[in-house]
Design a protein around this motif. Structure first.
Motif, mmCIF file in Angstrom:
data_model
loop_
_atom_site.group_PDB
_atom_site.id
_atom_site.type_symbol
_atom_site.label_atom_id
_atom_site.label_comp_id
_atom_site.label_asym_id
_atom_site.label_seq_id
_atom_site.Cartn_x
_atom_site.Cartn_y
_atom_site.Cartn_z
ATOM 1 N N VAL A 149 6.000 -68.623 6.938
ATOM 2 C CA VAL A 149 6.351 -67.390 7.645
ATOM 3 C C VAL A 149 6.948 -66.401 6.666
ATOM 4 O O VAL A 149 7.678 -66.760 5.738
ATOM 5 N N THR A 150 6.605 -65.143 6.853
ATOM 6 C CA THR A 150 7.164 -64.043 6.072
ATOM 7 C C THR A 150 7.810 -63.049 7.026
ATOM 8 O O THR A 150 7.329 -62.853 8.149
ATOM 9 N N GLY A 151 8.891 -62.441 6.582
ATOM 10 C CA GLY A 151 9.621 -61.506 7.424
ATOM 11 C C GLY A 151 9.848 -60.184 6.728
ATOM 12 O O GLY A 151 10.120 -60.138 5.517
ATOM 13 N N PHE A 152 9.719 -59.105 7.490
ATOM 14 C CA PHE A 152 9.969 -57.754 6.999
ATOM 15 C C PHE A 152 11.320 -57.266 7.511
ATOM 16 O O PHE A 152 11.847 -57.765 8.518
ATOM 17 N N SER A 153 11.847 -56.286 6.837
ATOM 18 C CA SER A 153 13.163 -55.775 7.190
ATOM 19 C C SER A 153 13.165 -55.016 8.505
ATOM 20 O O SER A 153 14.232 -54.697 9.020
ATOM 21 N N ASN A 154 11.993 -54.713 9.069
ATOM 22 C CA ASN A 154 11.939 -54.044 10.372
ATOM 23 C C ASN A 154 11.827 -55.019 11.526
ATOM 24 O O ASN A 154 11.635 -54.612 12.663
#
Length: 842
Positions: A353-358
């Motif tokens: 899983v990858t996560g963005f700051s938004n």
């Protein structure tokens, strides 16, 4: 409840034994930091209310207060404890210049009891006061590189003596705790479009930077020797192989790799694990190694041409990466790829899983069997120690693009498997994007940001509370929403849009530590002040993987924490294995893909104040939980639970029909027999889990450093220490060994009984098959006899109706009547010769 001062703690971290570490400011006003140690496992994980989604830890007692020597006189921004809790890494910056980074290691295992008058924390009088050594890591590098930022630090999952760092200069360094003066292995990561000259990065335009990394999943193959790296635009890269010096691996696993490898892979295995040829033990240690003419290549981006890769922007950056455990045990390397029709074994997957700051989170399926090493021609630099052994290695790592392929259904190229992955266009990506999720960051009014994901979430629009009903916090009570809120919805529409080719008939396969921040990730030639101001407005998102349940993650952000459960992991392996067993080289069609279980979101915490730090405590055997520290000093431990729906979590492509599916993130319901078995197992291993006896050690003589074993006082102290060790650790180790050996014998006996039962069942099954064959033969014979009898019956019926029979009374009367009538007619028709009688006819 007494105030234990958790609001004075800057950061927290946990280990796998259930201990929680907090770096707290001392109470005497000198600005130094102390280390608090609390046993969360004993106080909370086994408590009666352990199944609550949100449990307060403010009352957990502090068992130890550790003072570092020299003192921690720098600002600490992050911490990471080793798996066994023996060592603690601290990241921060000097107070004289915030741009000068500091990385230090605290040796908790070698700590000593502090003197009675050296207590610096009167808030915890019952806690043991300890004194531990503090060692600076690579001080010559970080002290002389102002502006260099440490983005992430993580311990190696297979080596307790190694940890890695990722810095803003695109350098990934691997350190050994035995030598903290320099990095054991350094990888200079070069992305396309950038060039380095004298340590200065220059690019032709805006280019992404590396922001996070995660070690590959633990599996019996190359995946355990890999590192996943994330760039600010969401690209995922693979670095393989990476083996810390001294890493111990199973000899059988290495033997399988060695037998299937050729070329560069064969040479690297010989250089790193030469003792594998001796077959002397079950485990082999990696030697200091390198190849003089080759260096590992950076493969990727693995998720190219997918929606999880975004244009480079300062509004939203990919800032966190996590990899779960695998869906099953792997028994080989390339043979597990489903494209190999000669193998019908189930494909093994992991969730990345990858996560963005938004607040956007992307879930990918990582096929473990497709992770292979790739090399490029290069000349690594190395340094030797006084004995002539390799002490440090530096690699210049270039990017090798990967080709998209159908996930799990295209085999690893034979030449890539055997030659060790020579860089070519045939290198296939082991990554498949399946889901995109959106978590509510609970942004304050006016804090909306332009999201590059508006095309994925058209119903949500820009992530702004003022403009979006789904992201609005109006009327939302954070205190009432603690630990509640489960959202689950379909991701079929999203699966059709993700990864560019997911809407076609074939799926394109594309592409524990802590995050320190996303500051300083863009081009260094830009205006630093403007860049820092833009990046400081971004909201931090951190992903944690649960070690005991593949597919479970915690997504912590500045205003709370969400639970994420990816439920298609086992299902995907089964579906693709079934497709391979049927000889179908295609991934299931879009309608079949929609049947995959959708990920579920559960809002576990909405903070009334900003979240300061979060970590995972526990391991795969005892279970794990996420601990969150808020700015107000509230310390909470979070677990998923089937609670009511509260919160604003949105799943991409959601439809209301699937919101009733709330199966994810629920604790497994155990039957009464399973609960009884679990209770008996806990009782059986209670003594082992309790650990050695906690007896005070004998007092040290005043002149201990001057005593020897020949002195009476020294001999007495030596005997006292020996008795103390025997009464504590030796007795515990002996008892644990005896208990485990006895349990092993019991298990062996049970295995023998089960094997006998299996043999009896197999004999019974063979007998049933034999009887079935006999019954089938008898049934066939009876069928033939029935057919013969039917033919005979038909023949007898024909003969019966053809035989003569006596006439009936009616037929006899009819015959008489016919005879009389015939006689009358004949008498009237025959002429009578009258002249014969002498009569004359008148």
């Amino acid at each position: 409840m007494p105030d234990l001062g958790w609001n004075n703690v800057a950061v927290i971290t946990g280990d796998e034994t259930g201990r929680l570490f907090g770096v707290a400011r001392s109470g005497n006003g000198d600005g130094h930091y102390l280390i608090w140690v609390a046993d969360v496992s004993a106080e909370t994980l086994q408590a009666p209310g352990a199944q609550d989604a949100n449990t307060s830890l403010n009352g957990v007692p502090i068992t130890q207060v550790v003072t570092a020597a020299p003192v921690i006189d720098f600002d600490v921004t992050a911490a990471a404890a080793s798996a066994d809790g023996h060592q603690l890494l601290l990241v921060g910056s000097t107070r004289q210049d915030i741009n000068v980074p500091v990385l230090a290691l605290v040796d908790l295992y070698g700590s000593q009891p502090a003197s009675a008058g050296s207590s610096n924390n009167s808030s915890h009088p019952a806690a043991k006061q300890r004194l531990a050594s503090l060692l600076h890591v690579h001080q010559g590098l970080y002290a002389e590189r102002p502006g260099l930022r440490i983005l992430q630090v993580a311990w190696h999952p297979s080596s307790s003596r190694h940890f890695a760092t990722l810095t803003s200069d695109n350098r990934w360094r691997l350190y050994n705790t035995n030598n903290l003066a320099e990095a054991e292995q350094t990888y200079a990561l070069h992305l396309p479009g950038t060039q380095t000259s004298l340590g200065i990065h220059r690019s032709s335009g805006p280019t992404p930077r590396f922001t996070a990394f995660a070690f590959g999943p633990l599996a019996a193959g190359w995946a355990s020797l890999s590192v996943m790296l994330l760039t600010s635009d969401g690209g995922v890269y693979l670095l393989c192989p990476v083996a810390p010096f001294g890493l111990r691996m199973s000899a059988s696993v290495l033997q399988r790799l060695f037998n299937s490898a050729e070329g560069t892979a064969h040479a690297w295995l010989l250089a790193a694990f030469l003792s594998i040829l001796a077959h002397e033990s079950e485990a082999v240690s990696a030697r200091p190694h390198m190849l003089e003419t080759a260096a590992p290549a950076l493969q990727g981006p693995l998720n190219q041409d997918t929606d999880s890769v975004k244009p480079h922007t300062t509004n939203s950056l990919a800032c966190t990466l996590a990899v779960s455990n695998t869906s099953g045990n792997i028994n080989g390397l390339g043979s597990l790829s489903l494209g190999n029709q000669g193998s019908m074994e189930q494909a093994v997957f992991s969730v990345l899983v990858t996560g963005f700051s938004n607040g956007t989170v992307y879930a990918h399926a990582l096929e473990v069997g497709q992770v292979i090493p790739v090399w490029l021609d290069a000349t690594p630099q190395c340094a030797y120690d006084q004995t002539g052994e390799i002490a440090a290695v530096r690699y210049e790592v270039e990017v090798v693009p990967t080709a998209s392929a159908d996930a799990g259904l295209t085999p690893v190229p034979e030449n890539a498997q055997q030659s060790g992955g020579a860089a070519s266009a045939d290198n296939l990506s082991p990554l498949l994007l399946l889901d995109a999720l959106k978590i509510n960051l609970h942004l304050p009014p006016g804090a909306g940001i332009e999201s590059p994901d508006d095309d994925l979430f058209p119903e949500a629009g820009p992530i702004s509370p003022a403009d979006s009903d789904e992201e609005s916090d109006a009327g939302y009570d954070p205190s009432a929403a603690r630990g509640r809120g489960l959202v689950s919805s379909s991701s079929g529409q999203q699966r059709q849009r993700c990864s560019g080719g997911l809407g076609n008939s074939r799926i394109n396969r594309s592409a524990g530590g802590f995050g320190v921040g996303v500051i300083g990730l863009l081009d260094e030639d830009a205006d630093d002040d403007l860049e820092d101001r833009q990046l400081q407005q971004l909201h931090r998102v951190t992903l944690h993987a649960a070690p005991e349940l593949p597919g479970r993650f915690w997504a912590c952000h500045d205003q709370g924490c969400w639970g994420v459960n990816v439920r298609w992991l086992q299902q995907l392996s089964s579906k693709l294995s079934a497709a391979a067993a049927d000889g179908d080289g295609d991934v299931p069609q879009q309608s079949e893909r929609g049947a995959l279980l959708t990920p579920s979101l559960q809002e576990l915490l909405v903070s009334g104040s900003q979240v300061k730090s979060s970590c995972v405590v526990g391991n795969a055997l005892l279970g794990s939980s996420c601990v969150v520290l808020e700015g107000s000093g509230e310390l909470s431990i979070l677990r998923p639970t089937p609670a009511g729906v509260l919160g604003e979590g949105v799943l991409a492509g959601a439809d209301a029909a699937a919101e009733d599916d709330v199966l994810g993130l629920l604790d497994v319901q155990l039957t009464s027999d399973e609960l009884d078995t679990k209770s008996r197992m806990e009782d059986f291993y209670a003594d082992i889990c309790r650990g050695p006896r906690r007896l005070p050690p004998p007092p040290k003589p005043q002149n201990l450093s001057e005593l020897t074993a020949a002195d009476p006082a020294g001999l007495k102290y030596l005997n006292d220490m020996t008795s103390w060790l025997v009464a504590t650790h030796v007795q515990f180790a002996t008892g644990a060994h005896a208990d485990l050996v006895e349990r092993l014998k019991q298990l062996h006996s049970e295995v023998t009984e089960q094997s006998s039962a299996v043999s009896a069942l197999q004999d019974l099954a063979a007998s049933a098959v034999s009887h079935q064959s006999q019954l089938a033969a008898r049934l066939e014979r009876l069928t033939e006899i029935g057919s013969n009898l039917s033919e005979r019956a038909q023949l007898l019926a024909g003969l019966h109706w053809n035989l003569p029979r006596p006439p009936s009374k009616e037929e006899q009367q009819l015959d008489k009547q016919l005879e009389v009538s015939c006689c009358d007619e004949s008498s009237s028709s025959i002429p009578c010769p009258w002249g014969v009688f002498g009569l004359v006819e008148i």
